[in-house]
Scaffold this active site. Sequence first.
Site, PDB file in Angstrom:
ATOM      1  N   ARG A   1       0.794  -1.197  -0.110  1.00 40.98           N
ATOM      2  CA  ARG A   1       0.203  -0.019  -0.108  1.00 40.98           C
ATOM      3  C   ARG A   1       1.177   1.184  -0.128  1.00 40.98           C
ATOM      4  O   ARG A   1       1.605   1.595   0.840  1.00 40.98           O
ATOM      5  CB  ARG A   1      -0.801   0.013   1.235  1.00 40.98           C
ATOM      6  CG  ARG A   1      -1.569   1.311   1.775  1.00 40.98           C
ATOM      7  CD  ARG A   1      -2.754   1.323   2.441  1.00 40.98           C
ATOM      8  NE  ARG A   1      -2.532   0.706   3.883  1.00 40.98           N
ATOM      9  CZ  ARG A   1      -1.828   1.194   4.807  1.00 40.98           C
ATOM     10  NH1 ARG A   1      -1.449   2.313   4.750  1.00 40.98           N
ATOM     11  NH2 ARG A   1      -1.876   0.785   6.068  1.00 40.98           N
TER      12      ARG A   1
ATOM     13  N   HIS B   1      -3.474   4.204   4.982  1.00 42.02           N
ATOM     14  CA  HIS B   1      -4.684   3.665   4.941  1.00 42.02           C
ATOM     15  C   HIS B   1      -5.954   4.214   4.359  1.00 42.02           C
ATOM     16  O   HIS B   1      -6.339   3.613   3.616  1.00 42.02           O
ATOM     17  CB  HIS B   1      -4.949   2.996   6.297  1.00 42.02           C
ATOM     18  CG  HIS B   1      -6.149   2.148   6.576  1.00 42.02           C
ATOM     19  ND1 HIS B   1      -6.439   0.964   5.942  1.00 42.02           N
ATOM     20  CD2 HIS B   1      -7.456   2.804   7.010  1.00 42.02           C
ATOM     21  CE1 HIS B   1      -7.688   0.586   6.172  1.00 42.02           C
ATOM     22  NE2 HIS B   1      -8.546   1.740   6.673  1.00 42.02           N
TER      23      HIS B   1
ATOM     24  N   TYR C   1       3.897   4.532  11.964  1.00 47.94           N
ATOM     25  CA  TYR C   1       3.988   3.014  12.125  1.00 47.94           C
ATOM     26  C   TYR C   1       4.900   2.461  10.774  1.00 47.94           C
ATOM     27  O   TYR C   1       5.042   1.461  11.044  1.00 47.94           O
ATOM     28  CB  TYR C   1       2.609   2.515  12.141  1.00 47.94           C
ATOM     29  CG  TYR C   1       1.855   2.603  11.004  1.00 47.94           C
ATOM     30  CD1 TYR C   1       1.747   1.899   9.713  1.00 47.94           C
ATOM     31  CD2 TYR C   1       0.880   3.299  10.888  1.00 47.94           C
ATOM     32  CE1 TYR C   1       0.930   2.124   8.355  1.00 47.94           C
ATOM     33  CE2 TYR C   1      -0.248   3.836   9.935  1.00 47.94           C
ATOM     34  CZ  TYR C   1      -0.181   3.032   8.892  1.00 47.94           C
ATOM     35  OH  TYR C   1      -0.893   3.352   7.655  1.00 47.94           O
TER      36      TYR C   1
HETATM   37  C1  LIG Z   1     -15.074  -6.178  11.286  1.00 45.29           C
HETATM   38  C2  LIG Z   1     -14.302  -4.826  11.099  1.00 45.29           C
HETATM   39  N1  LIG Z   1     -13.179  -4.411  11.998  1.00 45.29           N
HETATM   40  C3  LIG Z   1     -12.442  -3.306  11.913  1.00 45.29           C
HETATM   41  C4  LIG Z   1     -12.669  -2.502  10.814  1.00 45.29           C
HETATM   42  C5  LIG Z   1     -11.778  -1.334  10.558  1.00 45.29           C
HETATM   43  N2  LIG Z   1     -10.916  -1.373   9.484  1.00 45.29           N
HETATM   44  C6  LIG Z   1     -10.880  -1.027   8.143  1.00 45.29           C
HETATM   45  S1  LIG Z   1      -9.862  -1.697   7.191  1.00 45.29           S
HETATM   46  C7  LIG Z   1      -9.030  -2.403   8.356  1.00 45.29           C
HETATM   47  C8  LIG Z   1      -7.665  -2.738   8.019  1.00 45.29           C
HETATM   48  C9  LIG Z   1      -7.755  -3.879   6.896  1.00 45.29           C
HETATM   49  O1  LIG Z   1      -6.629  -4.584   6.718  1.00 45.29           O
HETATM   50  P1  LIG Z   1      -6.500  -5.458   5.560  1.00 45.29           P
HETATM   51  O2  LIG Z   1      -7.456  -6.376   5.531  1.00 45.29           O
HETATM   52  O3  LIG Z   1      -5.052  -5.903   5.366  1.00 45.29           O
HETATM   53  O4  LIG Z   1      -6.959  -4.707   4.170  1.00 45.29           O
HETATM   54  P2  LIG Z   1      -6.149  -3.369   3.558  1.00 45.29           P
HETATM   55  O5  LIG Z   1      -6.920  -1.997   4.113  1.00 45.29           O
HETATM   56  O6  LIG Z   1      -4.816  -3.456   3.967  1.00 45.29           O
HETATM   57  O7  LIG Z   1      -6.244  -3.490   2.115  1.00 45.29           O
HETATM   58  C10 LIG Z   1      -9.590  -2.261   9.652  1.00 45.29           C
HETATM   59  C11 LIG Z   1      -8.906  -2.762  10.869  1.00 45.29           C
HETATM   60  C12 LIG Z   1     -13.508  -2.984   9.961  1.00 45.29           C
HETATM   61  N3  LIG Z   1     -13.745  -2.389   8.767  1.00 45.29           N
HETATM   62  N4  LIG Z   1     -14.412  -4.030  10.054  1.00 45.29           N
END
Ligand SMILES: Cc1ncc(C[n+]2csc(CCOP(=O)(O)OP(=O)(O)O)c2C)c(N)n1
Lengths: 327, 327, 330, 330
Positions: free
Chosen positions: D248, D252, D261
Amino acid sequence: MAVISFIDAITMAMREEMRRDPNVFILGEDVGVRGGVFRATVGLIEEFGEERVIDTPLAESAIVGVGIGAAAYGMRPIAEIQFADFIMPAVNQIVSEAAKMRYRSNGDWFCPITIRAPFGGGVHGALYHSQSVEALFTNVPGLKVVAPSTPYDAKGLLKAAIRDDDPVLFFEHKRCYRLIKGEVPEEDYVLPIGKADVKREGTDITVISYGLTLHFCLQAAEKLAEEGISAHVLDLRTLYPLDKEAIAEAAAKTGKVLIVHEDNKEGGVGAEVAAVIAEQCLFDLDAPIKRLCGPDVPAMPYSPPMEKFFMLNPDKVLEAMRELAHF
Amino acid sequence: MAVISFIDAITMAMREEMRRDPNVFILGEDVGVRGGVFRATVGLIEEFGEERVIDTPLAESAIVGVGIGAAAYGMRPIAEIQFADFIMPAVNQIVSEAAKMRYRSNGDWFCPITIRAPFGGGVHGALYHSQSVEALFTNVPGLKVVAPSTPYDAKGLLKAAIRDDDPVLFFEHKRCYRLIKGEVPEEDYVLPIGKADVKREGTDITVISYGLTLHFCLQAAEKLAEEGISAHVLDLRTLYPLDKEAIAEAAAKTGKVLIVHEDNKEGGVGAEVAAVIAEQCLFDLDAPIKRLCGPDVPAMPYSPPMEKFFMLNPDKVLEAMRELAHF
Amino acid sequence: MTTKRHEQVGLTDAQVLDMYYYMLLARKIDERQWLLNRAGKVPFVISCQGQEAAQVGAAFALRKGKDYLCPYYRDLGVVLVFGQTARDCMLSAFAKAEDPNSGGRQMPGHFGGKKWNILTGSSPVTTQVPHAVGIALAGKMQKKDFVVYTSFGEGSSNQGDFHEGANFAGVHKLPVIFFCENNKYAISVPLKKQLACESVADRAIGYGFPGVSVDGNDPIEVYRVMKEAVERARSGGGPTLIEAVMYRLVPHSSDDDDRTYRTREEVEEAKKKDPILLFGQYLKEVGLMDENKEQDLLARVQMEVDEATEYAENAPYPAPESTLTHVYGE
Amino acid sequence: MTTKRHEQVGLTDAQVLDMYYYMLLARKIDERQWLLNRAGKVPFVISCQGQEAAQVGAAFALRKGKDYLCPYYRDLGVVLVFGQTARDCMLSAFAKAEDPNSGGRQMPGHFGGKKWNILTGSSPVTTQVPHAVGIALAGKMQKKDFVVYTSFGEGSSNQGDFHEGANFAGVHKLPVIFFCENNKYAISVPLKKQLACESVADRAIGYGFPGVSVDGNDPIEVYRVMKEAVERARSGGGPTLIEAVMYRLVPHSSDDDDRTYRTREEVEEAKKKDPILLFGQYLKEVGLMDENKEQDLLARVQMEVDEATEYAENAPYPAPESTLTHVYGE
Ligand SMILES: Cc1ncc(C[n+]2csc(CCOP(=O)(O)OP(=O)(O)O)c2C)c(N)n1
Ligand SMILES: Cc1ncc(C[n+]2csc(CCOP(=O)(O)OP(=O)(O)O)c2C)c(N)n1
Ligand SMILES: [Mg+2]
Ligand SMILES: [Mg+2]
C-alpha cells in the site's frame, strides 16, 4: 483542576489503571504504535510496552474471546473495538460467554473484561462508522453497559469498569472525544456503575438522555431557561442495568418526561426508560412520555444533508422540550 | 380443516413454498437426512433433494452469510439456526448485512432471506437451549422479526416471510412445537407480517403477549372469566416493527395493561410495547403498565426447580391478571 | 509377548494401567447415564463413547494442577484425569446443587472448576478456543510455564472462532494445544459435508504451526504426539494442532437417533475398533492385564459409579430462588 | 526487445494497453480524491494505490456482465474494468444522489451495482466472502456458468467469515475465487502481527482447494493465475485462493497518518516497484508504448477525471428526507 477533553480522560483512566495494576492490559486493532485510530491509547505502548498494549490480528471475536480467557485467568483486559459498528462479530463471545460465565459456573469463575467501543455519528462516518449499538446489549443480564457523557464521568466510570469484577461494555460517543471538554481531577477516583446522575436540576420538565445528546439537552435547557421553563436533566450514564430509582424519581419530579437518544427509537434504551416510568410512577405523570430519537432507518447515511437529517441537535431537542413544557 | 401441531404447520409451509417456487431452498445444520433436530424439515430432502435441502458445515455466520448471497442473487433461502441461542455467531451477517443491504444500496439490492430459529424454554434445555433472543433484533431497522403462537399463524406467517422481499427472523417457540395444536387449512394462505392479532376479546384488562406465554394468557383468561373478569388478549405476532396501532387500540380498550413474555424483563420487547402505550394513550390508562416476564438472569438453568422458577405458567399469569383487574 | 510400545513413549506400566482405569471409568459413567436417561431419571446425556483413548491419552501428557483445560462436552475422559470424580459427574447429570461444574445450572458435559484449572464451558461450540488462547496469553505475560489444552469436534473446527483463535495463538506463539476430536460426524452431518481437506491437521500450516493427525483409538500414540506438542509449547515453540481420528459409537446425544443417518453396519464395524477393547487387548498382550485383573478393575469402577449414582440421586436440588444468584459479583 | 510475456498468457497487445489504461485511470481517480480531500471537498478517501496491477489483472480474467464481484473497498481497479466510470466514482466520493453505488449513502469504496453484477458492499471487513459463496451456490443450483470473485486484505483473512466462507465453498466445490490483496499492513499492523504463516495462500489446503501466491505488482502474472483459477472454477473444479503480494503506497485512508508506523525509507523502497511504473516500463520494452503515447493516454485519463470531478461536484445531493426511504421494500 485541569480542563481536558473526553478522549484525554479516557487515556488518563487507562494509564492510571495500568500503572496501578500490572494485570491491566490493552488489546485491539491499531492500539499500539498507532495509538488507536482515535488516539485513545496514544503513549501507552511507549510506557507499558507491546506486551501490555497488544496490536491484535483483525478479528473482533478473537479480541474479545482472548480477552475473556485472560480475564477469567485473573487479568484485567481492556479490549478496544475500533468502531462500535464492528462489535457484531464479537456478539457471541460477549453475550454467550462474558455475560454468562459467572452465572453458569455458579459463581466459580468470573470475567472482569472491559470492552471499549466508540459509537455514534455526526462525523461523516456513514452507515458503518456512526451506529449506536447499545440496545443490542441492554437485554443481557450479566453484562453492564456504560456510556458516559462528560470527561469527568468518563474517567471515573472507566476506572470503575476496569476494576469491576464483571464484564463492562464501555461506549464512548466519538463526537464527544474532542468536542466535549471538562474538569477532571488528576487524582484517582471512581464513580459507581449503575447510577444515573442529575446534570441539571429543574422543575417543569424532565429530560433523560446519555452520550452526545445529553449535551444537546443541556444546551437546550439553557435556552429554555430564558423562556422561563426549567428543565431537569438526568444523565443515565449506565444503560444496563438501568438506575430505575433515579429514573422514577426524576420523572415524578416534574411529571413531564422527554427521553432523548441518538439511537433509533423503536426498541432503543428509551423504551425501557419509558416502561419503568409507566410501571412505577404513572400517576405522577401530566403528559405522555415522549421520545426524541434517531429515525428508524438502518443507519446514518454519508451524504451531509442526510446525516444532518438523521442527527439530533440542540434545536431539535429544544423544540421537543418546549412542546412538552407547553403540553 | 385438519388439526395439526405447530411444528407440522411449519413443515407444511416450507413444503408448499418449495413446491410453489423453485428458488426456495433450505440450509442449516442437520436439516437434511436427519430432518432437523426438531424434525421441522422432515421429509423435505426426500422430496426436494439435497441440492435444495442443504446440510451445511457447522458455522452459523456462513449459514446466514451464504444465504444472504444467494438471496441477493435472487433465491429464497430459508436458513435454519438449530437453536436461537446459536444465532449469536451470525449477528454480524444479520445486522450488518441482511438488514442493511437494501438501504445501503439505495434500493438496488435486497435480501429476501428467512431465518428460522427455535427459541424459548421449558424443555430442560438449560442455559443455551432455552433462550429468548428476540430483543437483540428488535432495534434493527431493515429486519422483520416474527414470532407466531398458533399453527394457523405459523403457516401463514412463514409463507409470508418466505415471500417477503426483506429479511425475516422467524422465531418458533420450541415448547409450542408439539404442545400446541390447531386448525390449519390445507390451502395456500398468507398472513400479513406487521399485524398483531386479537386472540380474545375482553373489556376489563388488556393482556399483550406472544409465543408460548400467549397460551398461558389465554388459559388464564379462561379461568378469570369464571371470576367475572373479562380479559382482552392481543398476540403481537410480529415483534419488529411492532403493530403500534393495534397495541394502542388494545390498551385504550380496557385502560389496564399487562405485558407478558418469557424473555427477561429489562430491555425486552415488552419495554417498547409499554413505551408505545405511554406515548400514545397515556390518558386512557387506569393503572400502571405492568410487565410479567422472565427474571433478569442470564438464562434458564437446567435443574428442574430452577427452570420452573424461571418459567412463567398459567398460574403466575393468572395471578398477575387478577391483581391488575382489582387495581 | 509384543513390544511394550508404551515404554518407548515414556509411559510406565503403572501409568498405562491407570490410563485404562480412566478410560473404563469414563465409559461406565457414560453408560450409566444412558440407562438413567432411558429410565427417565436424567433428562440428557452427551457421550464420550469411542473417544476415551484420545481423551485419556491427551490428558496424561498434561500436568494436573498446573496446565489448563478448555475442554468440550465429550471430554469426560480428560476431566476425570484432571480430578473430577464419578460423583461430580453424576451430580451434574442429576443437576443437583452440589454439582461442582455449575451447581446444576448447566447440562452435563459443560465442565468447569477452578480447583482443577478447568475453565467453565458453554454450549455454543468453539467459543472455548479463543479462551484457551487468552489463558495462554495471560500465562506468557506472567511468565508461567503452563500449557493450555482446548478440544472441539471436527465439525466445530469450521467455526470462525477456531480460525481466529488459532491465528492469534500462532502470531503470539502461545502454549496452546488445539485438540480436534474427529469422530466423523457433527450430529448427522458426515465428514465430507463438513470439510473438504484431507485432515483437520492440514489447517495448522495456515497459522504457522505444526499440525499432526493421529489414531485416536490408540492412547499411546495420542500420548506421544501430545507430549511432543506439550514440550514444544512449554519451551516457547508455540501451538500445535492435533487431530485425533476416531468414531462416535453412540448417538450424538440422548435426543438423537443415529439410525436416521448412518447404517448399523458402519457402527458395528467401528465397534471392532472400540478403543477400550483394543487397549484392553494391548494390556493383555504385554502381560499387564488378565481376565481376573480386568474383572477386579471393572468391579471397582462399577462400585464407584454405583456409589456416585446413589449419592447424586439423593442429593438435594438447588433452591428455586437461587436462580437469582450469581448474575453479578457482590 | 524483451519477450512479450503477455502473449504467453493469452493477452493481446490491445488488451494489455487497455489494462494499462485502467490502471492509470484508477490511480488518477484516486490521486484526485486525495487532492479533493485535502482541499476539504470530500470527507474521506480510501485508496487503491499500489494495488492497481493486481486488481486490473484479476478483473481481466473475468467476464464482464457475466461473472459476479464481491469486492472490497480498495478494488477501484476491478470495478472500473467491470464498467464503473470515473464519474460514478466521483459521484460516490462527493456523496451525491446519482452515485450508483449507494445514492450517496455510503463512503466511497463501498461498491455495488446490480447492472454490473457487483454486490453491494459494507464496511465490516470480510462479510462479503460468504456472500460470494452464496452467489456461487445459487449459480450452481441454477446451472449457470458464472464465477464469483471476492477480495479482501490479508488482515481481513483473519476474520472468521473468511474461514467459514472458504470452507463452505470447498465442501460444495463452488466457483469462487478468493482474492487476497496482501499489501503488508492492516492499517498500522504489519504482516507479522497479523499472520504467522508464510503466505495467506497456505490457508487453502485447509479447505481442500488450491492456493497460489503471486506477485501483485505484475498484472500479467496475476492475470495468468486468475485465468487458471477461473477456468478451474468454471469447469467444476471448485474454488481457488489467490494471494497477490503488493504494498500500500499511501496511508490507509485520508484519516490515517502512516508515518506513525512505517519509515519513509520503506515506503520509498516500495515505490520503486510501483506497478504503474513497472507496467509502463514493460509496455515500452515490448514496444507498445512510448513517451508520446503515454502522454496521450495520460491526457485522456486526466480529462475523464476532470470531467467526472466537475460533474460530481455540481451534482445535487440526495434530499434530506430521502433518509427515510429504502428501509423495507414497498
Ligand atoms: C470487522 C471490522 N473491524 C475493523 C474494521 C476497521 N478497519 C477497516 S480496514 C482495516 C484494516 C484492513 O486491513 P487489510 O485486511 O489488510 O486490508 P487493507 O486495508 O490493508 O487493504 C480495519 C481494521 C472494519 N472495517 N471491520
Ligand atoms: C454454535 C453452535 N451451533 C450449533 C450447535 C448445536 N450442536 C451441538 S453439537 C453439534 C455438532 C458438533 O459436531 P462436532 O464438532 O463434530 O463434535 P461432536 O459432537 O461430533 O463431538 C451441533 C451442531 C451448538 N452447540 N453450537
Ligand atoms: Mg464430530
Ligand atoms: Mg492489508
